[in-house]
Scaffold this active site. Structure first.
Site, PDB file in Angstrom:
ATOM      1  N   CYS A   2       0.557  -1.182   0.359  1.00  0.00           N
ATOM      2  CA  CYS A   2      -0.347   0.428   0.161  1.00  0.00           C
ATOM      3  C   CYS A   2       0.336   1.259  -0.318  1.00  0.00           C
ATOM      4  O   CYS A   2       1.440   1.217   0.676  1.00  0.00           O
ATOM      5  CB  CYS A   2      -0.742   0.433   1.095  1.00  0.00           C
ATOM      6  SG  CYS A   2      -1.973  -1.326   1.191  1.00  0.00           S
ATOM      7  N   ARG A  25       4.486  -0.159  -4.756  1.00  0.00           N
ATOM      8  CA  ARG A  25       4.203  -0.754  -3.429  1.00  0.00           C
ATOM      9  C   ARG A  25       2.432  -1.683  -3.194  1.00  0.00           C
ATOM     10  O   ARG A  25       2.353  -1.781  -2.247  1.00  0.00           O
ATOM     11  CB  ARG A  25       3.722   0.604  -1.736  1.00  0.00           C
ATOM     12  CG  ARG A  25       5.048   1.064  -2.473  1.00  0.00           C
ATOM     13  CD  ARG A  25       4.674   2.287  -1.304  1.00  0.00           C
ATOM     14  NE  ARG A  25       5.089   2.531  -0.611  1.00  0.00           N
ATOM     15  CZ  ARG A  25       5.574   1.810   1.212  1.00  0.00           C
ATOM     16  NH1 ARG A  25       7.181   2.325   0.724  1.00  0.00           N
ATOM     17  NH2 ARG A  25       5.078   1.953   2.114  1.00  0.00           N
ATOM     18  N   TRP A  67      -2.381  -3.018  -1.541  1.00  0.00           N
ATOM     19  CA  TRP A  67      -2.407  -4.566  -1.968  1.00  0.00           C
ATOM     20  C   TRP A  67      -2.945  -4.961  -0.002  1.00  0.00           C
ATOM     21  O   TRP A  67      -2.691  -4.858   0.419  1.00  0.00           O
ATOM     22  CB  TRP A  67      -0.332  -4.158  -1.574  1.00  0.00           C
ATOM     23  CG  TRP A  67      -0.163  -5.550  -1.953  1.00  0.00           C
ATOM     24  CD1 TRP A  67      -0.056  -6.173  -3.041  1.00  0.00           C
ATOM     25  CD2 TRP A  67      -0.627  -6.644  -0.550  1.00  0.00           C
ATOM     26  NE1 TRP A  67       0.392  -7.841  -2.897  1.00  0.00           N
ATOM     27  CE2 TRP A  67       0.281  -7.870  -0.726  1.00  0.00           C
ATOM     28  CE3 TRP A  67      -0.390  -6.791   0.469  1.00  0.00           C
ATOM     29  CZ2 TRP A  67       0.108  -9.109  -0.893  1.00  0.00           C
ATOM     30  CZ3 TRP A  67      -0.579  -7.916   1.383  1.00  0.00           C
ATOM     31  CH2 TRP A  67      -0.005  -9.324   0.122  1.00  0.00           C
ATOM     32  N   ASN A  93      -1.500   2.666   5.677  1.00  0.00           N
ATOM     33  CA  ASN A  93      -1.128   1.569   5.106  1.00  0.00           C
ATOM     34  C   ASN A  93      -0.488   0.438   6.537  1.00  0.00           C
ATOM     35  O   ASN A  93       0.305   1.486   7.468  1.00  0.00           O
ATOM     36  CB  ASN A  93       0.409   2.079   4.467  1.00  0.00           C
ATOM     37  CG  ASN A  93       1.266   1.252   4.151  1.00  0.00           C
ATOM     38  OD1 ASN A  93       1.553  -0.684   4.135  1.00  0.00           O
ATOM     39  ND2 ASN A  93       2.806   1.196   4.339  1.00  0.00           N
ATOM     40  N   GLY A  94      -0.353  -0.932   6.384  1.00  0.00           N
ATOM     41  CA  GLY A  94      -0.708  -0.749   7.956  1.00  0.00           C
ATOM     42  C   GLY A  94      -1.070  -2.354   7.534  1.00  0.00           C
ATOM     43  O   GLY A  94      -2.517  -2.512   7.257  1.00  0.00           O
ATOM     44  N   GLU A 448      18.466 -16.891  -7.009  1.00  0.00           N
ATOM     45  CA  GLU A 448      17.933 -15.984  -7.186  1.00  0.00           C
ATOM     46  C   GLU A 448      17.251 -16.163  -8.696  1.00  0.00           C
ATOM     47  O   GLU A 448      15.813 -15.564  -9.322  1.00  0.00           O
ATOM     48  CB  GLU A 448      18.921 -14.775  -7.173  1.00  0.00           C
ATOM     49  CG  GLU A 448      18.806 -13.595  -7.589  1.00  0.00           C
ATOM     50  CD  GLU A 448      17.009 -12.594  -7.709  1.00  0.00           C
ATOM     51  OE1 GLU A 448      16.620 -13.212  -6.580  1.00  0.00           O
ATOM     52  OE2 GLU A 448      17.496 -12.111  -7.959  1.00  0.00           O
ATOM     53  N   LYS A 452      13.358 -14.570 -10.184  1.00  0.00           N
ATOM     54  CA  LYS A 452      12.688 -13.958 -11.027  1.00  0.00           C
ATOM     55  C   LYS A 452      11.323 -14.769 -12.574  1.00  0.00           C
ATOM     56  O   LYS A 452      11.453 -13.620 -12.202  1.00  0.00           O
ATOM     57  CB  LYS A 452      14.269 -13.784 -11.748  1.00  0.00           C
ATOM     58  CG  LYS A 452      14.973 -12.214 -10.823  1.00  0.00           C
ATOM     59  CD  LYS A 452      14.056 -11.213 -10.418  1.00  0.00           C
ATOM     60  CE  LYS A 452      14.031 -11.485  -9.144  1.00  0.00           C
ATOM     61  NZ  LYS A 452      14.676 -11.013  -8.071  1.00  0.00           N
ATOM     62  N   GLU A 455       8.523 -15.408 -10.398  1.00  0.00           N
ATOM     63  CA  GLU A 455       7.618 -14.117  -9.774  1.00  0.00           C
ATOM     64  C   GLU A 455       7.030 -13.430 -11.030  1.00  0.00           C
ATOM     65  O   GLU A 455       5.780 -12.143 -11.435  1.00  0.00           O
ATOM     66  CB  GLU A 455       8.048 -12.883  -9.374  1.00  0.00           C
ATOM     67  CG  GLU A 455       9.541 -12.417  -9.912  1.00  0.00           C
ATOM     68  CD  GLU A 455      10.110 -12.225  -7.892  1.00  0.00           C
ATOM     69  OE1 GLU A 455       9.668 -11.239  -7.510  1.00  0.00           O
ATOM     70  OE2 GLU A 455      11.439 -11.485  -8.518  1.00  0.00           O
ATOM     71  N   HIS A 471      17.471 -37.473  -4.218  1.00  0.00           N
ATOM     72  CA  HIS A 471      16.621 -37.139  -2.694  1.00  0.00           C
ATOM     73  C   HIS A 471      15.945 -36.738  -2.874  1.00  0.00           C
ATOM     74  O   HIS A 471      15.031 -37.351  -1.855  1.00  0.00           O
ATOM     75  CB  HIS A 471      17.950 -36.478  -1.826  1.00  0.00           C
ATOM     76  CG  HIS A 471      18.918 -37.173  -1.783  1.00  0.00           C
ATOM     77  ND1 HIS A 471      18.829 -38.176  -0.831  1.00  0.00           N
ATOM     78  CD2 HIS A 471      20.242 -36.074  -1.886  1.00  0.00           C
ATOM     79  CE1 HIS A 471      20.980 -38.093  -1.200  1.00  0.00           C
ATOM     80  NE2 HIS A 471      21.090 -37.456  -1.880  1.00  0.00           N
ATOM     81  N   LYS A 563       6.253  -4.090  -4.095  1.00  0.00           N
ATOM     82  CA  LYS A 563       7.636  -3.750  -3.565  1.00  0.00           C
ATOM     83  C   LYS A 563       8.101  -3.812  -2.800  1.00  0.00           C
ATOM     84  O   LYS A 563       9.117  -4.426  -1.629  1.00  0.00           O
ATOM     85  CB  LYS A 563       7.944  -2.523  -4.970  1.00  0.00           C
ATOM     86  CG  LYS A 563       9.540  -1.688  -4.045  1.00  0.00           C
ATOM     87  CD  LYS A 563      10.339  -2.605  -5.494  1.00  0.00           C
ATOM     88  CE  LYS A 563      11.406  -2.507  -5.187  1.00  0.00           C
ATOM     89  NZ  LYS A 563      12.064  -3.721  -6.527  1.00  0.00           N
TER      90      LYS A 563
HETATM   91  C1  F6R Z   1      12.273 -10.173  -5.556  1.00  0.00           C
HETATM   92  C2  F6R Z   1      12.104  -9.357  -4.338  1.00  0.00           C
HETATM   93  C3  F6R Z   1      11.603  -9.817  -2.996  1.00  0.00           C
HETATM   94  C4  F6R Z   1      12.345  -8.250  -2.390  1.00  0.00           C
HETATM   95  C5  F6R Z   1      11.830  -9.502  -0.678  1.00  0.00           C
HETATM   96  C6  F6R Z   1      12.794  -8.437   0.354  1.00  0.00           C
HETATM   97  O1  F6R Z   1      12.629  -9.887  -6.590  1.00  0.00           O
HETATM   98  O2  F6R Z   1      11.868  -8.103  -4.583  1.00  0.00           O
HETATM   99  O3  F6R Z   1      11.694 -11.009  -2.941  1.00  0.00           O
HETATM  100  O4  F6R Z   1      13.528  -9.361  -2.658  1.00  0.00           O
HETATM  101  O5  F6R Z   1      10.377  -9.254  -0.887  1.00  0.00           O
HETATM  102  O6  F6R Z   1      12.834  -6.651   0.062  1.00  0.00           O
HETATM  103  P1  F6R Z   1      13.527  -5.999   0.815  1.00  0.00           P
HETATM  104  O7  F6R Z   1      14.757  -5.776  -0.400  1.00  0.00           O
HETATM  105  O8  F6R Z   1      12.585  -4.261   0.756  1.00  0.00           O
HETATM  106  O9  F6R Z   1      13.980  -5.856   2.087  1.00  0.00           O
END
Ligand code: F6R
Length: 568
Positions: A2, A25, A67, A93-94, A448, A452, A455, A471, A563
């Site tokens: 949010c 966000r 969100w 937000n929260g 990683e 990517k 998501e 396994h 984000k």
């Molecule tokens: C994946 C991604 C998330 C963030 C995670 C932590 O692409 O962006 O997995 O890495 O939510 O976020 P931060 O780094 O802001 O603590």
């Protein structure tokens, strides 16, 4: 999660424009409330700001991009929420943990939405009706709220009231305008500095802004915003994600530029710690995994995801150190884990002045600039670079800085090559499942790359150490199942036999590394480099982008995600 905005003063359509910059966000729904001659006008709906809002105009306005946490994605649940008489509108937000009790108190029948937020305008309006002034009313309300919140209320009288506990809220002003915002990104084109409210603050904006905490007026010093005005815009790029992938040669280089004193302090904190606990979530946790290996064996270091660390805080001694890794500095799981910890905290952070910076004893800024694409790309490689720079300081490895700058140059070539690599990878990853494997440091990169892909493309993808294949997961391999193996010299023999085992069961093997090998059906060449972990994810960032676009997904705003993850 949010994004909230408040604006008072001159300027047309400021709130919708700012709100669009906060969409990363949350982007389930959006809404705006503005004060005009007929009172508070609300426009809200499901979708992006453009889709959901017919921007009402007024001298003061608040906005929200959602969100969803409590209540489905519907127009009624979108913010702003108002009291039944429409005299108070609130964006939040929260999460208000005790919202059920408060709803019962107010009277269930009086609510329109299923949200936790709606209790706030009801309670505020009640106290204002009783004759309290906005500040006293906000004090009464915040006394009752449990949970986390950054909230801005627009009152029929023209004032704005903001309060915060646990979630971020910046305040800023220029000659003609006042702003409230979840972060500084929407403010870049309007102001040069901003201050962050602290937990327990109540800000009242009337003719001027005054901030109170526990009944006393307080000053919240503004700091210069380090990011440039245009840095959070897309420019000529079709998507932020593409722009940010392409910025990595520059951001890797920039992350090596650290103040010498700051490096010494960071290295000193790690050196004297009995054990270093490195923590983060998602992509940042994979950077944490790499950092563990940068510090070993000189430092006893452990990497643990923050939501798991929360259950082990009693194992963290006062003579240990915690390394907190976060792009946003607002990740709730991380901040919650730190709550129970006395040990000094060193953070690796992109967003300055965030909650994590305030909680840290020392911060290394990774200097990646605003990262708007929800999937982390340039922040990840900048985290790795800054971490390696600190580890090099600790281990007196002067040559590392030079090597990191040369890695940045190789990244430039790889970004270019990645367009066609991604095309080939896209051809190979045809199905709905993909497996990513590697051993030791290559396993961190496999995680990683897999994250990517899943998501942005919504293809099911799993990463695990290559040795684990036999396994269990090998049972899922069928003719044509794509298996991506990250291979280096140190782990080649074993990883290649794991890939052979998958290949002989029909898997399509995609090998990632400097050398082509017989078992590969497709080779993703990565230059020989001591900092290979910063390079080998780049083709997979591009693959994720390409696959998302191919499937009609918005790569900047993947479904269900946001984000800045400010809830647990
Ligand atoms: C994946 C991604 C998330 C963030 C995670 C932590 O692409 O962006 O997995 O890495 O939510 O976020 P931060 O780094 O802001 O603590």
């Amino acid at each position: 999660m949010c994004g909230i905005i408040g604006h008072a003063g001159k300027g047309e359509n400021i709130v919708p424009k700012c709100l669009q910059k906060l969409e990363y966000r949350g982007y389930d729904s959006a809404g705006i409330a503005a004060l005009n001659s007929s009172g508070i006008e609300v426009s809200k709906g499901v979708g992006t700001v453009d889709e959901a809002v017919e921007a009402p105009q007024g001298s003061a306005a608040i906005g929200h991009t959602r969100w969803a946490t409590h209540g489905g994605v519907t127009q009624t649940n979108a913010h702003p929420h108002t009291d039944p008489d429409g005299r108070v509108a609130v964006v939040h937000n929260g999460i208000i943990d005790n919202h059920s009790d408060l709803r019962e108190e107010v009277g269930e029948g009086r609510f329109e939405s299923e949200t936790d937020t709606e209790v706030i305008p009801h309670l505020l309006a009640q106290h204002l009706k009783e004759g309290l002034d906005p500040r006293a009313a906000a004090e009464e309300v915040t006394d009752r709220l449990e949970g986390s919140y950054a909230a801005v209320a627009l009152l029929e009288g023209g004032q704005m009231v903001a309060f915060k506990q646990g979630a971020p809220l910046a305040v800023a002003r220029n000659q003609d305008e006042h702003f409230f915002s979840s972060d500084v990104v929407p403010l870049l084109e309007h102001v040069n500095e901003a201050a962050f409210l602290q937990d327990g603050d109540i800000a009242i904006l009337d003719s001027d802004l005054r901030v109170f905490n526990q009944g006393r007026e307080v000053e919240r010093d503004s700091q210069e915003i380090q990011w440039e005005g245009g840095s959070a815009t897309r420019g000529d790029f079709d998507h932020f994600t593409r722009k940010e992938i392409g910025e990595q040669p520059e951001t890797i280089k920039r992350a090596t530029f650290q103040d010498e004193e700051s490096l010494t302090e960071a290295a000193g904190m790690l050196e004297k710690a009995r054990t270093v606990w490195i923590t983060g979530c998602g992509t940042s946790s994979y950077a944490a995994d790499h950092m563990r290996d940068y510090l070993a064996p000189e430092v006893d270091a452990r990497s643990i995801q923050s939501h798991e660390l929360e259950y082990r805080t009693d194992e963290v001694g006062d003579d240990d150190a915690v390394v907190a890794v976060s792009q946003s500095g607002e990740t709730k799981d991380l901040l919650a884990a730190l709550e129970g910890i006395e040990a000094p905290v060193l953070s690796f952070l992109n967003v300055a002045q965030s909650s994590l910076e305030r909680r840290s004893d020392h911060t290394i800024h990774i200097n990646a600039g605003p990262e708007v694409g929800v999937a982390s790309t340039k922040a990840y490689t900048a985290q790795l670079t800054a971490m390696k720079t600190v580890a090099a300081e600790l281990k007196d490895q002067e040559q590392v800085l030079e090597s990191l700058r040369s890695t940045a140059e190789k990244a430039e070539r790889l970004v270019k090559a990645s367009e066609s690599l991604a095309e080939k990878l896209h051809g190979a990853l045809k199905g709905e499942d993909a497996y990513f494997v590697g051993r030791y440091q290559r396993f961190h990169s496999a995680k990683e790359a897999s994250l990517k892909l899943k998501e942005l493309s919504y293809i099911h993808s799993e990463a695990f150490p290559a040795g684990e294949f036999k396994h269990g997961t090998l049972a899922l391999v069928e003719e044509g199942t794509p298996v991506v193996g990250f291979v280096d010299e140190e782990t080649a023999d074993e990883t290649l036999s794991n890939l052979e085992e998958a290949s002989s069961r029909g898997a399509e093997i995609i090998g990632v590394g400097p050398k082509d090998r017989d078992v590969y059906d497709l080779h993703v060449p990565i230059p020989e480099d001591p900092n290979r972990e910063m390079l080998e994810v780049i083709p997979f960032q591009m693959l994720a982008l390409k696959t998302a676009l191919d499937r009609g997904n918005d790569p900047d705003r993947p479904r269900n995600l946001a984000k800045s993850v400010t809830v647990k």
